[in-house]
Structure formats: structure tokens, C-alpha cells
Scaffold this active site. Sequence first.
Site, mmCIF file in Angstrom:
data_model
loop_
_atom_site.group_PDB
_atom_site.id
_atom_site.type_symbol
_atom_site.label_atom_id
_atom_site.label_comp_id
_atom_site.label_asym_id
_atom_site.label_seq_id
_atom_site.Cartn_x
_atom_site.Cartn_y
_atom_site.Cartn_z
ATOM 1 N N GLU A 48 13.723 -12.799 3.843
ATOM 2 C CA GLU A 48 13.376 -13.193 5.453
ATOM 3 C C GLU A 48 12.864 -12.263 6.064
ATOM 4 O O GLU A 48 11.903 -12.455 7.104
ATOM 5 C CB GLU A 48 14.911 -13.636 6.003
ATOM 6 C CG GLU A 48 14.890 -13.733 7.441
ATOM 7 C CD GLU A 48 16.368 -14.193 7.946
ATOM 8 O OE1 GLU A 48 17.385 -14.107 7.233
ATOM 9 O OE2 GLU A 48 16.512 -14.353 9.272
ATOM 10 N N GLU B 262 26.992 -16.366 15.773
ATOM 11 C CA GLU B 262 25.794 -17.266 16.029
ATOM 12 C C GLU B 262 26.118 -18.773 16.274
ATOM 13 O O GLU B 262 25.727 -19.569 15.589
ATOM 14 C CB GLU B 262 24.888 -17.065 14.799
ATOM 15 C CG GLU B 262 24.465 -15.521 14.657
ATOM 16 C CD GLU B 262 23.149 -15.363 13.393
ATOM 17 O OE1 GLU B 262 23.296 -16.219 12.678
ATOM 18 O OE2 GLU B 262 22.502 -14.599 13.753
ATOM 19 N N ASP C 173 21.034 -6.558 10.183
ATOM 20 C CA ASP C 173 20.710 -7.986 9.465
ATOM 21 C C ASP C 173 19.514 -7.856 8.517
ATOM 22 O O ASP C 173 18.341 -8.319 8.992
ATOM 23 C CB ASP C 173 20.196 -9.051 10.594
ATOM 24 C CG ASP C 173 20.517 -10.482 10.006
ATOM 25 O OD1 ASP C 173 20.728 -10.698 8.882
ATOM 26 O OD2 ASP C 173 20.147 -11.397 10.741
HETATM 27 C C1 BDP Z 1 20.319 -14.158 9.518
HETATM 28 C C2 BDP Z 1 19.516 -15.407 9.549
HETATM 29 C C3 BDP Z 1 20.297 -16.634 9.776
HETATM 30 C C4 BDP Z 1 21.434 -16.504 9.138
HETATM 31 C C5 BDP Z 1 22.352 -15.290 9.337
HETATM 32 C C6 BDP Z 1 23.294 -15.316 8.642
HETATM 33 O O1 BDP Z 1 18.325 -15.335 10.407
HETATM 34 O O2 BDP Z 1 19.282 -17.652 9.435
HETATM 35 O O3 BDP Z 1 22.201 -17.737 9.536
HETATM 36 O O4 BDP Z 1 21.630 -14.134 9.050
HETATM 37 O O5 BDP Z 1 23.688 -14.421 7.821
HETATM 38 O O6 BDP Z 1 19.682 -13.308 8.939
HETATM 39 O O7 BDP Z 1 24.492 -16.009 8.874
#
Ligand code: BDP
Length: 719
Positions: free
Chosen positions: A412, A310, A384
Site C-alpha cells: 500500500e 476508521e 500505519d
Molecule cells: C490502512 C488502509 C485501510 C485499512 C486500514 C486498516 O489504508 O484501507 O482499512 O489501514 O488496517 O492502512 O484497517
Amino acid sequence: MKNGLALKLTIYFLLLFSFFNSKADDGYRLWLKYDRISNQKVLKLYLSQINYWLAEGDSPTINAAKEEIQKGLNGLLGRKIPQTFTIKEGVILLVRSNSDFLKNIDLSKYLSNINNEGYIILSTKLYGKRTIIITAKTDIGILYGTFHFLRLIQTNKQIDNLEVVSSPKIKLRILNHWDNLNRTVERGYAGFSIWDWHRLPDYIDTRYKDYARANASIGINGTVLTNVNANAWVLTYDYLLKVAALANVFRPYGIKVYLTARFSAPIEIGGLKTADPLNEEVRLWWKNKAKEIYHLIPDFGGFLVKANSEGQPGPQNYGRTHADGANMLAEALKPFGGVVMWRAFVYDNNIKEDRAKQAYNEFKPLDGKFLDNVLIQVKNGPIDFQPREPFHPLFGAMPKTPLMMEFQITQEYLGQGTHLVYLAPLFKETLDSDTYSKGEGSTVAKVIDGSLFNYKISGMAGVSNIGTDRNWTGHLFGQANWYAFGRLAWDYNLSSEEIADEWIRMTFSCDKMVIDKIKAIMLKSREDCVNYMTPLGLHHIMGWNHHYGPAPWIKDKHREDWTSVYYHRADSNGIGFDRTKTGSDAVSQYFPKVAEVFSSLEKCPDKYLLWFHHLPWDYKMKSGKTLWEEICYHYYKGVDGVRETIKIWDSLKNKIDSEQFEHVKMLLNIQLKEAIWWRNACVLYFQTFSKRPIPNELEKPDKSLDYYMNLSFPYAPGI
Ligand code: BDP
């Protein structure tokens, strides 16, 4: 005259009493309230059993245990329980297992069953006096045992026949704070970060100690203070002083601090031109940084790293592997005993491969290539933290590399700050899953506790739901998830029900009626949530970016793997992600026994159906309904579940603290509104493909799909 005064005084005291009674509980004290036991029979019994406490030693940890036992007993028993220095009738004895006090009893059969953090609690006679021994090999074991003993009293359990032998199954039991240095919390729904960086290191908020107490009470022994989307600044000297101040508060409670390490830190704060892990200057920079950290924080835990995921920098920016990156950091920490927790949450939209498969593809070939102080931190499922995911295929697939679990405690994807969702059943579902990596019984729990492959270190991390809200977690029931995470990291064999039972007793009441009702609500809450959000294996259909609310219509964004249509694949023929051989073949990453179950339409559990299969709308389900009908019924069932919860909750009015009652009641009303929103939006949207009616007996959505698609939330929390 006298009578008049007496009457006035009585009224005054009655008013005062009712004021205190209704002033109520703001949740700050979590599950460590230590209010006087309300059941008089139970109280009397304890008062006849507990007369003194005796604690040997005066290390900071023993002093913490002394403070706790004193506070706990005095509060719970409503009377000062004095300290003694000799064995007397009815004493609670807190001593190391090699104490002279214990020289006449044989503890060997217990001691061989505990490690350095474990403890033993025994009701026995010492020198002819009735004694409860809380003992351990170490001071921290004694502190853990003290909390266990207090929990027995808090939950009104018998203490006259105790033979408790308890030892954590997992070594690193760690909270991951996704806290930024500007005090915002990524995916945080309980206010701002509790780390007051600006006023640290000089100003020590009382919260820090209460945080440490709460964590120690459930066995959590580590905390990563900063966000995985890391800021290199936390590694500068000024910030390290602040980190050290926190470490000093946590140390007596057995809690180590860890930091997230931004891979490009050598460039950003070190002035180097590169962060290439094979570059000598870079390696030296990290070694010196480690030295600096350990000089300030001798028991620093280590680094957590999100790399090449990401948008975060990582070794692949320099053509190196995750192992190259992790090992460079591991080498720097090694002389000081630190570990690297390297995350497996990696995926790239430029790789034309099912996102669910990418972590396995990246990491499996690296098995055995990591130094022995590296753990690979794997999310519970392959996408996720969705309301429901099958377990991650990496569990069981890396016998030569310790894999640790990453759960998300902050909600989340499960209603954020307003939905009551008890997560122990979700955690347990993953831990109990059988990977079949070494035949039947090779559960995920046995992979991560190290027993299956003889890992030397083991760990479980939970993404924290803690913030500056008075009650720490925003939603009172968020506390239960923090609590459950700690308890399961200590002992994953505890059932969701046992954990709920403990927490309810300590949070609300030991009244059976209250316990039964709240337990019923908690135990079904996760399934209700799955039903109104993502039933039958659907996933990743939430709002864009803030992830708030439903948005199965998200498409045409710069990253396909962040859209909803990528995951549900609804079209006029049907719905679901084909991950069998005819599709992405993600099933092949599981061991054959598991792959066979997930691949087969007969054997695949309904709850994972659309995770693994794309099926026609008229597909005949095991229930006899068509797939379309089944989807509808699940969404409606979820909403009905919340209605039922509200009914149960309403029946608790005047049976529990009024502030707690009102707080949860208001949140449940929000949850119901949002459950209906999820249901209507998803059913209406999928109906545009299925072209079939919502079954007659189900209430019709009162708003149009357009209405839902046009909602916008520029200020949704947690981003
Ligand atoms: C996702 C989240 C994000 C996190 C990412 C992570 O939306 O904000 O940075 O995972 O775990 O669930 O790195």
C-alpha cells in the site's frame, strides 16, 4: 530423401523447442515450479541418491504429501521416481515418528525439540539401506517436512548428510485478505479477489488448492478470507456454506479459515436493535452464530475484528471497552476452540492526541482483562505500515495479553503494484527491535512468539498481496514478500538474505551469477524505497485516499490525522514531528532505555530522526551536512538506487526466463518514473519552507511543484 526428412524433422523440433523455450514462465506456479534441474552434475548426483519414495497412511494430509513428493521428484529429476512399500536403497520415507519403520532408531533427542507442526529430516541407514527419513508427530508435520525436502532439491542443496529439526516459533501464521464480497480487494494491486463467491460452493477453482499448497509450503496455517472493514453478510448461512467449501480444500494443507466479524452484525443480519456486547440477546446471537459456523466448519479458526477504528462499529458505540467486545466474541468461540484476533489499530481524530500514541493509550490499561482465547493484533509500527516506522510501543507493554504481529505484505505504501521492494528487511527490522521490556534482548520477536511473557498463543498476520492476476501478486517480486512472510512466521531467525536466496533459486535460477545479482537488488530495494519516499523518519506524506504517489501538501481535510502536514510539520523553521517531552511525548510509551535513545539527538538513529524530532533546516547532521542537504541527498540516492537496479537487471537479459525478464523490466521503468516523481515532488514542496537551494551537483527537477500538485488519479487501484 531420407536425409531431407531428417533435416525437416530436426528443424521442426528445433522450432518446437525454441517455442517452448520462449513461451516462458507466467509466474502461476510461484516457487513450486518443479522444473527439471538444469545443472547436469547436480541432477546426476540426485538421480544416484533418490530411487523411491514411501509414504505411510492415507489421511487427506498424507495424500497431499504423497501427491507433492511425486510431483516434485518427477518434475525436478525429470524421471518417474516410483513409490515403494518396503525400505529399499535410496528411498525417501514419509512416516509418523511412531511408525514401525522407525522402531529401531532413537528419535527422542529430535522429538523433544519439535512441536506438533514440526518435523525432522535425516539422511541415515534403515535396515542397511540408504534412506532419507521425513518424520513428524503429526501428518501436517510430515507435509511441512516434505515441502522442506523438496525445497532442498529445488535449491540444489546437498542431501546426503541431512539432520534437519524444524518447528515453527509462532503458532498462528496467518494471511489477512482484505477481500470484499464483491471481489474488490482493499489495497489490492493484483486484480480481484481469488474467492469466487458467486460460484462457490459448487464450483471449486483449481486456484484454491494451489493457494493452499503454496501456503503450506511456507508454513502458513491460517487465512482470514475477508476485509477488516467487514461486511456482515459473510456470516449468513449461504455465505458460510461457501466458506465451508473453501475450508474443505484448505484442511488437508493444515490451513484454517477465519472471518472478519462486523461488530454490528447482530443488527444488520440478526434483526436485533443493538450490538451492545453486554446485552444478553446480543451475546446469545453470537453464541448461536458460533454454533452454526462450527457445525459447518468444525475447525473454524475464529474472528478478526476491527472495531471503533476508521468508522467501523465497536463496543465503544455502547460505552463499552475493547475488552468487553473481544470477550463477548471469545466466549462464543471458546467451546469450539476458536480465537479472537482483536486489532489495536485504533485512533480517533476527535481525540486531541498524537495518533501514534492512541493505540497504546487505549489498550495498555486493558492488559490482563481479555479472555485467554483473545490475541491483540498490533501493526508493526504506531502509525500505519509506512516504508519505515519504529516498532509499536505496545510490544512489550502488555505482559498479560498475547500480542500478535500484523505486517502488510501488500505494498500500500511501498509502491503498490509496480515497485520492486523486498520486504523481509522491513519485517526483520521490527522483529529484531529491542523493546527492553525485560531488559536487554527483549526483542519484538520474543514478545510475539510468546517466550518473553509466556503467552499461551502466539501469532503473526500478513495483509495479503494476492489476487486474480495470473502470477498471483501482480509484481513477480510480490511473490517474494508472500514467501518471506511465511518463512519468517515459521522462523524469524532466518536472515533476509537466506530467504531471498531460497526464493531466487526457486523462482529464477540456481546460477550463482543470477542469484548474486538479484539478491543485491532485493536486499537494497527497501532502503531505496525509503530514500525516494520518506527518508530520515518522514512518514504519511502519500496521496489522499488512494495513497498513490507523493502528496506532502495534503492539508485542510475533514480529518487532520489523514493529512500530510499533520505528520511532517514543515514550516520556515524546520521539519519533523516532535514526539519528545517538548512535543507529544510519544517517546514515553517506550521502555526507558528505548525512550532515551529516541529522545536524544545524539543517539537517535538518523532513520527515525524526523519521526521523533522537529529540527531546523540548518541542523548539523552526523554526516556534516545540513538537514536540508541531507534530505535532498537521500531523495536523490533513492532514485539513483533504482537506476542501479535497472542496470543490474538489464545485465540479466538472456540469463533468465524471457517473460520474467520483460515483466520486471517494464515495471522497473515505471518504478524509476515514480521514484523521480516522489523525489521531485517532495524536494520541491519542502523547498518552499526551507528556502534553500537543491545542492548544485544534484540534477534539477524538470517539472514544477504546481505540476505535481495538480496531478490527479481518480482511478488509482486499491481503494
Ligand atoms: C490502512 C488502509 C485501510 C485499512 C486500514 C486498516 O489504508 O484501507 O482499512 O489501514 O488496517 O492502512 O484497517
